[in-house]
Design an enzyme around this catalytic site. Sequence first.
Site, PDB file in Angstrom:
ATOM      1  N   LYS A  64       1.219   4.359  -2.875  1.00 56.14           N
ATOM      2  CA  LYS A  64       0.992   5.776  -2.607  1.00 56.14           C
ATOM      3  C   LYS A  64       2.239   6.598  -2.892  1.00 56.14           C
ATOM      4  O   LYS A  64       2.151   7.764  -3.307  1.00 56.14           O
ATOM      5  CB  LYS A  64       0.527   5.974  -1.162  1.00 56.14           C
ATOM      6  CG  LYS A  64      -0.879   5.453  -0.911  1.00 56.14           C
ATOM      7  CD  LYS A  64      -1.909   6.138  -1.805  1.00 56.14           C
ATOM      8  CE  LYS A  64      -3.321   5.671  -1.544  1.00 56.14           C
ATOM      9  NZ  LYS A  64      -4.327   6.383  -2.359  1.00 56.14           N
ATOM     10  N   TYR A 111       0.833  -1.213   0.000  1.00 56.60           N
ATOM     11  CA  TYR A 111       0.000   0.000   0.000  1.00 56.60           C
ATOM     12  C   TYR A 111       0.863   1.257   0.000  1.00 56.60           C
ATOM     13  O   TYR A 111       0.664   2.159  -0.824  1.00 56.60           O
ATOM     14  CB  TYR A 111      -0.928   0.012   1.218  1.00 56.60           C
ATOM     15  CG  TYR A 111      -1.667   1.312   1.373  1.00 56.60           C
ATOM     16  CD1 TYR A 111      -2.768   1.602   0.568  1.00 56.60           C
ATOM     17  CD2 TYR A 111      -1.266   2.270   2.310  1.00 56.60           C
ATOM     18  CE1 TYR A 111      -3.447   2.803   0.689  1.00 56.60           C
ATOM     19  CE2 TYR A 111      -1.938   3.467   2.433  1.00 56.60           C
ATOM     20  CZ  TYR A 111      -3.030   3.736   1.624  1.00 56.60           C
ATOM     21  OH  TYR A 111      -3.690   4.938   1.738  1.00 56.60           O
TER      22      TYR A 111
END
Length: 264
Positions: free
Chosen positions: A158, A154
């Site tokens: 990002k 994750y």
Amino acid sequence: MASTPRPLAVITGASSGIGLELARLAAADQHDLIIAADDAAIENAAESLRATGVSVEARQVDLSSRSGADAFSSFVQSKGRPVDVLVANAGRGLGKGFLDQDLDAALKVVDTNITGTISLIHSIGKDMRARNAGRILITGSIAGFIPGSYQAVYNGTKSFLNSFSFALRNELKDTAISVTCLMPGPTDTRFFEHADMLDTEVGQAEKDDPADVAKVGWEAMKKGEGDIVAGWKNKLQTVMANITPAPLLARQHEKMAAPGTAKQ
């Protein structure tokens, strides 16, 4: 005399959380809406947004694939209306150590956060460039500045989105198209539940209000700003991340994201 059509905003990940709040702000600014998410709650979101008096079309679509993103882009383009605002907000998280994660679930995070996002921006962004008008808001994260132990995939996605937004903004600097990256911190949405992180310190900690986060991002986009970190604590964390060695950042992230770290 025919009335002037409202501007059109396309918002992904709009069934709840920051995306829904961004849709509410767009509606309050008298934008018609095309909203999308991968869950059936998008229809409930659309119904609530229609009460504001704007036109709302909702699509339940899997944006984690090139085909899903292309199908949604084609749907938007079939309306024959210019997209004034594109909010690329759809995202997915996943907790636990990388080698303990299901690989398909990890790849779904990559495909949702990156593949679907850049596919949609590529398609709608070209239309914006052709008419030299439009605004793009990308939901990145302060997680992109931090090696995300127990959120490795994750945080990596990002980091990509944060970097991508700066690069795209530079490429479009001589146009009338703005690119803004909203970088929230932990926000009070169902993110941590969906990411199976409710047993972590960050999953149980106090979080930012998604309405406040959305407002910060929407206002920054309207001003044409390149990036905005929502919340002073998150701004401080971002500053510290830029001067802290990566191994130390990874250890700090472990303390708040490792399974079982939730305070009893």
